[in-house]
Motif scaffolding. Structure first.
Motif, PDB file in Angstrom:
ATOM      1  N   HIS A  20       0.841  -1.212   0.000  1.00 38.28           N
ATOM      2  CA  HIS A  20       0.000   0.000   0.000  1.00 38.28           C
ATOM      3  C   HIS A  20       0.875   1.260   0.000  1.00 38.28           C
ATOM      4  O   HIS A  20       0.581   2.232  -0.696  1.00 38.28           O
ATOM      5  N   ILE A  21       1.965   1.232   0.763  1.00 39.59           N
ATOM      6  CA  ILE A  21       2.878   2.389   0.789  1.00 39.59           C
ATOM      7  C   ILE A  21       3.526   2.578  -0.575  1.00 39.59           C
ATOM      8  O   ILE A  21       3.584   3.697  -1.102  1.00 39.59           O
ATOM      9  N   LEU A  22       4.027   1.486  -1.164  1.00 48.11           N
ATOM     10  CA  LEU A  22       4.715   1.601  -2.452  1.00 48.11           C
ATOM     11  C   LEU A  22       3.773   2.128  -3.528  1.00 48.11           C
ATOM     12  O   LEU A  22       4.160   2.940  -4.368  1.00 48.11           O
ATOM     13  N   GLU A  23       2.502   1.696  -3.477  1.00 50.35           N
ATOM     14  CA  GLU A  23       1.567   2.127  -4.518  1.00 50.35           C
ATOM     15  C   GLU A  23       0.980   3.506  -4.241  1.00 50.35           C
ATOM     16  O   GLU A  23       0.933   4.359  -5.123  1.00 50.35           O
ATOM     17  N   ASN A  24       0.553   3.750  -3.005  1.00 52.87           N
ATOM     18  CA  ASN A  24      -0.202   4.972  -2.700  1.00 52.87           C
ATOM     19  C   ASN A  24       0.592   6.031  -1.945  1.00 52.87           C
ATOM     20  O   ASN A  24       0.172   7.175  -1.852  1.00 52.87           O
ATOM     21  N   GLY A  25       1.745   5.630  -1.357  1.00 58.54           N
ATOM     22  CA  GLY A  25       2.571   6.608  -0.647  1.00 58.54           C
ATOM     23  C   GLY A  25       2.382   6.618   0.851  1.00 58.54           C
ATOM     24  O   GLY A  25       3.092   7.330   1.561  1.00 58.54           O
ATOM     25  N   PHE A  26       1.416   5.827   1.357  1.00 59.48           N
ATOM     26  CA  PHE A  26       1.177   5.811   2.808  1.00 59.48           C
ATOM     27  C   PHE A  26       0.379   4.563   3.179  1.00 59.48           C
ATOM     28  O   PHE A  26      -0.176   3.874   2.327  1.00 59.48           O
ATOM     29  N   THR A  27       0.323   4.281   4.492  1.00 63.23           N
ATOM     30  CA  THR A  27      -0.598   3.282   5.022  1.00 63.23           C
ATOM     31  C   THR A  27      -0.890   3.647   6.475  1.00 63.23           C
ATOM     32  O   THR A  27      -0.167   4.439   7.084  1.00 63.23           O
ATOM     33  N   VAL A  28      -1.958   3.084   7.051  1.00 60.11           N
ATOM     34  CA  VAL A  28      -2.286   3.291   8.468  1.00 60.11           C
ATOM     35  C   VAL A  28      -2.341   1.924   9.149  1.00 60.11           C
ATOM     36  O   VAL A  28      -2.988   0.999   8.655  1.00 60.11           O
ATOM     37  N   ILE A  29      -1.603   1.789  10.257  1.00 59.34           N
ATOM     38  CA  ILE A  29      -1.614   0.554  11.047  1.00 59.34           C
ATOM     39  C   ILE A  29      -2.056   0.915  12.461  1.00 59.34           C
ATOM     40  O   ILE A  29      -1.394   1.716  13.133  1.00 59.34           O
ATOM     41  N   ASN A  30      -3.163   0.365  12.922  1.00 54.86           N
ATOM     42  CA  ASN A  30      -3.640   0.651  14.270  1.00 54.86           C
ATOM     43  C   ASN A  30      -3.192  -0.438  15.254  1.00 54.86           C
ATOM     44  O   ASN A  30      -2.630  -1.460  14.854  1.00 54.86           O
ATOM     45  N   ARG A  37      -5.733   6.223  18.515  1.00 51.83           N
ATOM     46  CA  ARG A  37      -4.709   6.330  19.552  1.00 51.83           C
ATOM     47  C   ARG A  37      -3.964   4.999  19.645  1.00 51.83           C
ATOM     48  O   ARG A  37      -4.588   3.935  19.744  1.00 51.83           O
ATOM     49  N   GLY A  38      -2.619   5.060  19.600  1.00 50.07           N
ATOM     50  CA  GLY A  38      -1.838   3.829  19.648  1.00 50.07           C
ATOM     51  C   GLY A  38      -1.545   3.240  18.287  1.00 50.07           C
ATOM     52  O   GLY A  38      -0.909   2.193  18.177  1.00 50.07           O
ATOM     53  N   GLY A  39      -2.004   3.928  17.234  1.00 51.75           N
ATOM     54  CA  GLY A  39      -1.712   3.485  15.871  1.00 51.75           C
ATOM     55  C   GLY A  39      -0.718   4.427  15.217  1.00 51.75           C
ATOM     56  O   GLY A  39      -0.226   5.373  15.834  1.00 51.75           O
ATOM     57  N   ALA A  40      -0.414   4.164  13.950  1.00 52.96           N
ATOM     58  CA  ALA A  40       0.542   5.014  13.246  1.00 52.96           C
ATOM     59  C   ALA A  40       0.179   5.118  11.778  1.00 52.96           C
ATOM     60  O   ALA A  40      -0.368   4.182  11.180  1.00 52.96           O
ATOM     61  N   MET A  41       0.498   6.269  11.225  1.00 51.24           N
ATOM     62  CA  MET A  41       0.464   6.448   9.777  1.00 51.24           C
ATOM     63  C   MET A  41       1.915   6.351   9.307  1.00 51.24           C
ATOM     64  O   MET A  41       2.796   6.968   9.908  1.00 51.24           O
ATOM     65  N   ILE A  42       2.153   5.570   8.283  1.00 51.88           N
ATOM     66  CA  ILE A  42       3.500   5.471   7.704  1.00 51.88           C
ATOM     67  C   ILE A  42       3.422   6.055   6.304  1.00 51.88           C
ATOM     68  O   ILE A  42       2.496   5.734   5.548  1.00 51.88           O
ATOM     69  N   MET A  43       4.365   6.936   5.973  1.00 55.11           N
ATOM     70  CA  MET A  43       4.273   7.580   4.659  1.00 55.11           C
ATOM     71  C   MET A  43       5.657   7.840   4.076  1.00 55.11           C
ATOM     72  O   MET A  43       6.669   7.818   4.777  1.00 55.11           O
ATOM     73  N   LYS A  44       5.678   8.052   2.768  1.00 57.23           N
ATOM     74  CA  LYS A  44       6.878   8.501   2.082  1.00 57.23           C
ATOM     75  C   LYS A  44       6.875  10.033   2.131  1.00 57.23           C
ATOM     76  O   LYS A  44       5.837  10.652   1.907  1.00 57.23           O
TER      77      LYS A  44
END
Length: 237
Positions: A9-19, A191-198
């Motif tokens: 998802h990050i490689l294609e869209n530039g970000f993902t969210v993991i809770n 809360r307690g999750g993260a967004m990962i992005m380029k």
């Protein structure tokens, strides 16, 4: 956690969210450290709209092991790669009444230990003996940013909005966004999750309208060495 799906998802869209990266108990310990901060430190920026700590992991070394828990280390190794290290960290606290608004932009600078002339590096900025520079594109493309959320965040309290796939378009000036072809998405994070992005994904945030605060720990990771005598100023293996 199906980390391969998030990586794709990050490689294609530039970000993902993991809770659910941090347990309630882990979050309580992080909150405890943050409650006891000495806000008078000159590296800390305080206004009614924003409280920020630059070089966060350096300023609060006791928080490092709380942040880099087993889940987070698995994410770093599986999604980024074995040799990735933290190279920049900031803590943001946008209070309940904050009217802080951030226009669309890319993150185009890195934090380094000194200012020296190196081909492909520039422009430079210097704040309080901290040096930031725009590096060549391959260095920016290699970075991953993790934004750990200490509060539930949605469109009503300044969740990041992003333009899907814009991380793959090199340097992209916000004033040239073609809204006929681009898609905006609001990145809700628990809360307690993260967004990962380029860092090259175009991102911004709206003002808070629901009177809820938003605290975020922003950490950038790279596995590249910088050329010549240049070093990452906040390098943390």
């Amino acid at each position: 956690m199906d980390l391969q799906t998030h990586k794709d998802h990050i490689l294609e869209n530039g970000f993902t969210v993991i809770n659910n990266i941090f347990s309630d108990k882990e979050l309580e310990k992080i909150d405890e450290v943050l409650k006891n901060i000495d806000a008078s430190n000159e590296n800390f920026r305080k206004s009614e709209d924003l409280f920020a700590i630059r070089q966060f992991l350096k300023e609060l070394p006791e928080i490092k092991d709380l942040i880099l828990n087993a889940n987070m280390n698995a994410i770093i190794h599986e999604i980024f790669g074995e040799k990735y290290m933290a190279v920049k960290s900031i803590y943001f606290d946008k209070p309940e009444k904050s009217n802080w608004y951030v226009a669309y932009h890319q993150d185009l600078t890195i934090s380094v230990d000194k200012k020296i002339e190196i081909a492909g590096f520039g422009p430079w900025t210097t704040k309080k003996n901290q040096f930031a520079v725009q590096p060549p594109l391959p260095i920016l493309e290699n970075i991953y940013t993790i934004r750990i959320h200490l509060d539930d965040t949605d469109e009503n309290n300044g969740a990041l909005k992003v333009i899907l796939k814009s991380h793959a378009k090199d340097i992209y000036r916000p004033e040239t966004i073609d809204w006929n072809v681009e898609t905006e998405e609001i990145c809700k994070v628990e809360r307690g999750g993260a967004m990962i992005m380029k860092p090259l994904i175009l991102h911004g945030s709206n003002r808070t309208t629901n009177g809820k605060k938003r605290r975020v720990i922003h950490i950038e990771f790279s596995d590249m060495e910088l050329p010549g005598e240049l070093q990452w100023s906040e390098r943390l293996n």
